[in-house]
Enzyme design. Structure first.
Site, PDB file in Angstrom:
ATOM      1  N   TRP A 103       0.818  -1.218   0.000  1.00 45.45           N
ATOM      2  CA  TRP A 103       0.000   0.000   0.000  1.00 45.45           C
ATOM      3  C   TRP A 103       0.853   1.271   0.000  1.00 45.45           C
ATOM      4  CZ3 TRP A 103      -4.885  -0.338  -1.258  1.00 45.45           C
ATOM      5  CH2 TRP A 103      -5.564  -1.537  -1.027  1.00 45.45           C
ATOM      6  N   GLY A 130      15.579  -1.929   9.263  1.00 49.11           N
ATOM      7  CA  GLY A 130      14.858  -1.904  10.530  1.00 49.11           C
ATOM      8  C   GLY A 130      15.010  -3.226  11.268  1.00 49.11           C
ATOM      9  N   TRP A 131      14.535  -3.254  12.509  1.00 51.21           N
ATOM     10  CA  TRP A 131      14.665  -4.453  13.332  1.00 51.21           C
ATOM     11  C   TRP A 131      13.997  -5.663  12.684  1.00 51.21           C
ATOM     12  CZ3 TRP A 131      17.696  -6.188  16.931  1.00 51.21           C
ATOM     13  CH2 TRP A 131      17.342  -7.335  17.630  1.00 51.21           C
ATOM     14  N   GLU A 172      20.165  -4.062  10.853  1.00 52.71           N
ATOM     15  CA  GLU A 172      20.320  -4.425  12.259  1.00 52.71           C
ATOM     16  C   GLU A 172      20.502  -5.946  12.378  1.00 52.71           C
ATOM     17  OE1 GLU A 172      17.325  -2.661  14.780  1.00 52.71           O
ATOM     18  OE2 GLU A 172      17.300  -0.816  13.610  1.00 52.71           O
ATOM     19  N   MET A 242      21.624   5.405  17.338  1.00 54.47           N
ATOM     20  CA  MET A 242      20.376   5.014  17.996  1.00 54.47           C
ATOM     21  C   MET A 242      20.571   5.035  19.512  1.00 54.47           C
ATOM     22  SD  MET A 242      18.923   2.109  15.359  1.00 54.47           S
ATOM     23  CE  MET A 242      20.448   1.173  15.163  1.00 54.47           C
ATOM     24  N   THR A 243      20.680   6.242  20.056  1.00 56.06           N
ATOM     25  CA  THR A 243      20.952   6.423  21.480  1.00 56.06           C
ATOM     26  C   THR A 243      19.660   6.349  22.291  1.00 56.06           C
ATOM     27  OG1 THR A 243      21.066   8.791  20.962  1.00 56.06           O
ATOM     28  CG2 THR A 243      23.143   7.649  21.330  1.00 56.06           C
ATOM     29  N   TYR A 244      19.047   5.199  22.207  1.00 54.85           N
ATOM     30  CA  TYR A 244      17.848   4.860  22.970  1.00 54.85           C
ATOM     31  C   TYR A 244      17.792   3.340  23.064  1.00 54.85           C
ATOM     32  CZ  TYR A 244      16.476   5.239  18.021  1.00 54.85           C
ATOM     33  OH  TYR A 244      16.451   5.170  16.652  1.00 54.85           O
ATOM     34  N   ASP A 245      16.841   2.827  23.815  1.00 59.21           N
ATOM     35  CA  ASP A 245      16.762   1.378  24.072  1.00 59.21           C
ATOM     36  C   ASP A 245      18.053   0.855  24.686  1.00 59.21           C
ATOM     37  OD1 ASP A 245      14.246   1.463  23.060  1.00 59.21           O
ATOM     38  OD2 ASP A 245      14.688   0.419  21.190  1.00 59.21           O
ATOM     39  N   TRP A 383      13.290   9.210  16.531  1.00 59.56           N
ATOM     40  CA  TRP A 383      12.415   8.059  16.314  1.00 59.56           C
ATOM     41  C   TRP A 383      11.281   8.140  17.320  1.00 59.56           C
ATOM     42  CZ3 TRP A 383      11.958   4.490  12.581  1.00 59.56           C
ATOM     43  CH2 TRP A 383      10.942   3.544  12.781  1.00 59.56           C
TER      44      TRP A 383
END
Length: 422
Positions: A103, A130-131, A172, A242-245, A383
């Site tokens: 879509w 992406g993951w 990743e 990606m300075t998170y998680d 993000w």
């Protein structure tokens, strides 16, 4: 919010020394008018730096229930300098860039690229991977130069025909999750050959070169396994860390911890934004290519007697245990929970009954922007834009993204994008 093009650009001259020639001009021009002085500074753009605000838009956000279903038309004008549509895939042969959602192409892609009609200076990219991206197809892609070159040619056709400005790579992770150890070096080779193909395309067509960016892990162990940072930086336009998680319910922890703290603690030195940013600069990566990741969501835990027993409850809209979008976090606060702060780490958290939520708010994001400015980094990555309170559930639209944008302006004294004259 202004539509002025100059608002997107914040110049800072303190990072690089002014040449002796320019310094002499400044010294001799005491009788110049403020306007003349401003024009001279603007002309000296070799010493100017633009802070980037690189935002992601998750393609699946449009499937969320009203009022938080997010479509391209919901993107605020001039909030971001770059916007990446996440995610596309690599096909099974490892040679083609394809839509992850039937879509999306061409209908949603066209609606996405139509954003340029509202914001002509916005750079629009497709993010691949992406993951949930399949590591095996990336391994197939990088297995030979022939595959990489074929992919690069197909990616150019894909991006040009759909009016995108570039490609963002989010594998990743190389040399992990079933990927060969040699994929660390092959990943670098992939980035090198794609960049060469983008250069050749620009020379041949006379069009602006397609941008090439990547989202990379800040974790030292992951870096040693997956990346050659300095080499990657030589081919990439921007690197989003990606300075998170950096903490979450997947860890065997008894005490909750914030997943994107600005600073560490004596017992948790590594898992914070400042450590990650400094670590990457020590690997030979130019500061102005590094964007620090800002999460517009919180990581959550369920507690029993103050001890972590598992992930926090799923949100009504995002529906993933352990995670809440900011528009879900702010509703908990609006309904009576009290926000608290971890002062040493410059981040907030809340406790509501047996739920602990570590998140970012306007104040913590301003602190991170200040860190970017003070330390000469290239900007921030978000993000994700669709997790901000864009529908004003708790009061004002896009409170987090506006806080980021306004912080860059306020802290540099650049409401118009020109150097302050004191």
């Amino acid at each position: 919010m202004t539509g002025d093009h100059t608002q997107n650009t914040i110049y800072r001259f303190a990072i690089q020394p002014v040449s002796p020639q320019i310094h002499s001009l400044f010294s001799c021009c005491g009788m110049w008018s403020r306007m003349q002085f401003t024009l001279l500074l603007v002309a000296w753009q070799a010493h100017a730096v633009k802070y980037q605000r690189f935002c992601y838009l998750a393609s699946w956000a449009r499937y969320r229930a009203d009022p938080v279903a997010f479509n391209p038309e919901d993107v605020g004008v001039n909030l971001c300098t770059h916007l990446a549509y996440a995610f596309a895939n690599v096909d099974d042969s490892g040679t083609k860039l394809i839509s992850a959602d039937l879509w999306s192409d061409p209908v949603m892609y066209k609606r996405f690229t139509n954003l340029k009609k509202k914001d002509p200076n916005l750079k629009l990219l497709v993010s691949v991977g992406g993951w949930d991206g399949n590591p095996k197809v990336f391994s197939s892609l990088v297995s030979t130069d022939k595959n990489i070159n074929t992919f690069a040619g197909n990616a150019i056709n894909f991006l040009r025909s759909r009016n995108f400005d570039g490609l963002d790579v989010d594998w990743e992770f190389p040399a992990a999750r079933g990927s060969s150890p040699s994929d660390r070096q092959r990943f670098t080779r992939m980035i090198q050959l794609i960049r060469q193909a983008f250069n050749t395309d620009a020379s041949r067509t006379g069009k602006d070169r397609l941008l090439l960016t990547a989202a990379l892990s800040p974790d030292p162990f992951r870096v040693s396994l997956s990346y050659e940072p300095a080499k990657l930086a030589s081919y990439l336009d921007l690197i989003s860390l990606m300075t998170y998680d950096m903490h979450g319910h997947w860890e065997e922890m008894k005490t909750p911890a914030h997943h994107s703290a600005l600073y560490g603690t004596p017992t948790d030195v590594i898992n914070n934004v400042a450590f990650a940013a400094t670590f990457w600069t020590r690997l030979g990566v130019p500061r102005d290519k590094i964007l620090l990741g800002l999460p517009f969501y919180g990581r959550t835990y369920t507690l029993s007697g103050g001890t972590v027993t598992g992930p926090g409850n799923a949100g009504n809209y995002t529906r993933h245990s352990g995670t809440l979008a900011y528009y879900e976090v702010c509703k908990i606060l609006q309904d009576g929970a009290t926000g608290q702060r971890i002062d040493a780490q410059k981040v907030p958290f809340l406790v509501s009954k047996n739920q602990w939520v570590g998140y970012d708010d306007e104040k913590s994001l301003a602190a991170k922007v200040k860190y970017v400015i003070d330390n000469g980094f290239g900007g921030v990555m978000v993000w994700a834009l669709d997790m901000d309170d864009f529908k004003s559930i708790c009061g004002k639209a896009f409170p987090l993204m506006n806080a980021v944008k306004n912080a860059f302006g306020t802290m540099t004294g650049q409401r118009t994008g020109f150097p302050s004259l004191g």
